[in-house]
Design a protein around this motif. Structure first.
Motif, PDB file in Angstrom:
ATOM      1  N   THR A  14       0.838  -1.194   0.000  1.00  0.00           N
ATOM      2  CA  THR A  14       0.000   0.000   0.000  1.00  0.00           C
ATOM      3  C   THR A  14       0.876   1.248   0.000  1.00  0.00           C
ATOM      4  O   THR A  14       1.912   1.299   0.673  1.00  0.00           O
ATOM      5  CB  THR A  14      -0.934   0.036   1.207  1.00  0.00           C
ATOM      6  N   GLY A  15       0.461   2.212  -0.787  1.00  0.00           N
ATOM      7  CA  GLY A  15       1.222   3.437  -0.944  1.00  0.00           C
ATOM      8  C   GLY A  15       2.267   3.392  -2.032  1.00  0.00           C
ATOM      9  O   GLY A  15       2.856   4.423  -2.379  1.00  0.00           O
ATOM     10  N   LYS A  90      -3.812   1.406  -3.179  1.00  0.00           N
ATOM     11  CA  LYS A  90      -4.600   0.992  -2.027  1.00  0.00           C
ATOM     12  C   LYS A  90      -4.957  -0.485  -2.170  1.00  0.00           C
ATOM     13  O   LYS A  90      -4.910  -1.049  -3.264  1.00  0.00           O
ATOM     14  CB  LYS A  90      -5.884   1.815  -1.952  1.00  0.00           C
ATOM     15  N   LEU A  91      -5.361  -1.073  -1.062  1.00  0.00           N
ATOM     16  CA  LEU A  91      -5.763  -2.482  -1.096  1.00  0.00           C
ATOM     17  C   LEU A  91      -6.861  -2.706  -2.136  1.00  0.00           C
ATOM     18  O   LEU A  91      -6.879  -3.730  -2.833  1.00  0.00           O
ATOM     19  CB  LEU A  91      -6.242  -2.928   0.281  1.00  0.00           C
ATOM     20  N   VAL A 123      -2.649  -7.140 -10.633  1.00  0.00           N
ATOM     21  CA  VAL A 123      -2.063  -6.189  -9.688  1.00  0.00           C
ATOM     22  C   VAL A 123      -2.576  -6.551  -8.304  1.00  0.00           C
ATOM     23  O   VAL A 123      -3.797  -6.604  -8.088  1.00  0.00           O
ATOM     24  CB  VAL A 123      -2.450  -4.740 -10.043  1.00  0.00           C
ATOM     25  N   THR A 124      -1.656  -6.795  -7.386  1.00  0.00           N
ATOM     26  CA  THR A 124      -2.016  -7.140  -6.020  1.00  0.00           C
ATOM     27  C   THR A 124      -1.360  -6.152  -5.079  1.00  0.00           C
ATOM     28  O   THR A 124      -0.136  -5.990  -5.092  1.00  0.00           O
ATOM     29  CB  THR A 124      -1.586  -8.564  -5.671  1.00  0.00           C
ATOM     30  N   VAL A 125      -2.192  -5.498  -4.274  1.00  0.00           N
ATOM     31  CA  VAL A 125      -1.693  -4.537  -3.298  1.00  0.00           C
ATOM     32  C   VAL A 125      -1.848  -5.165  -1.923  1.00  0.00           C
ATOM     33  O   VAL A 125      -2.950  -5.598  -1.553  1.00  0.00           O
ATOM     34  CB  VAL A 125      -2.452  -3.201  -3.384  1.00  0.00           C
ATOM     35  N   SER A 126      -0.757  -5.211  -1.180  1.00  0.00           N
ATOM     36  CA  SER A 126      -0.781  -5.834   0.143  1.00  0.00           C
ATOM     37  C   SER A 126      -0.470  -4.804   1.217  1.00  0.00           C
ATOM     38  O   SER A 126       0.174  -3.787   0.967  1.00  0.00           O
ATOM     39  CB  SER A 126       0.239  -6.967   0.201  1.00  0.00           C
TER      40      SER A 126
END
Length: 127
Positions: A14-15, A90-91, A123-126
């Protein structure tokens, strides 16, 4: 026929930031509308951003409300490439991202108005 191939997806915190690319080949719409959509599991395909040439080295761009101010769409028509710069991820940005091309003379917001699609990039946001 138009072939679209996305790349640049991956895992990011994130970010963070990612830049997606889309390479177009075949009968390309060198200045026509192109866009990015995304689809998360169990959700409908969502408009992310779109752009088209409007003359005098100027491109019109439109964005989905959820990404305005964070994502930037751009294109290099000389090389038949479309880009999506994604910042402040963001998630909820986690999804498969698709590149699309349309034969319309405006930037469509509905996925049904696009004629050609890539295979998508994850795309995976963790946290």
């Amino acid at each position: 026929q138009v072939q679209l191939v996305e790349s640049g997806g991956g895992l990011v915190q994130t970010g963070g930031s990612l830049r997606l690319s889309c390479a177009a080949s075949g009968r390309t719409f060198s200045t026509g509308p192109m866009g990015w959509f995304r689809q998360a599991p169990g959700k409908e395909r969502e408009f992310v951003a779109g752009t088209r040439w409007i003359g005098q080295n100027t491109y019109y761009a439109d964005y989905g409300d959820s990404v305005k101010g964070r994502f930037t769409i751009s294109r290099d028509d000389s090389n038949n490439r479309l880009y999506l710069q994604m910042n402040s991820l963001k998630l909820e940005d986690t999804a498969v991202y698709y590149c699309a091309a349309s034969s319309r003379d405006f930037v469509p917001l509905r996925f049904s108005d696009y004629d050609y699609w890539g295979q998508g990039t994850q795309v995976t946001v963790s946290s």
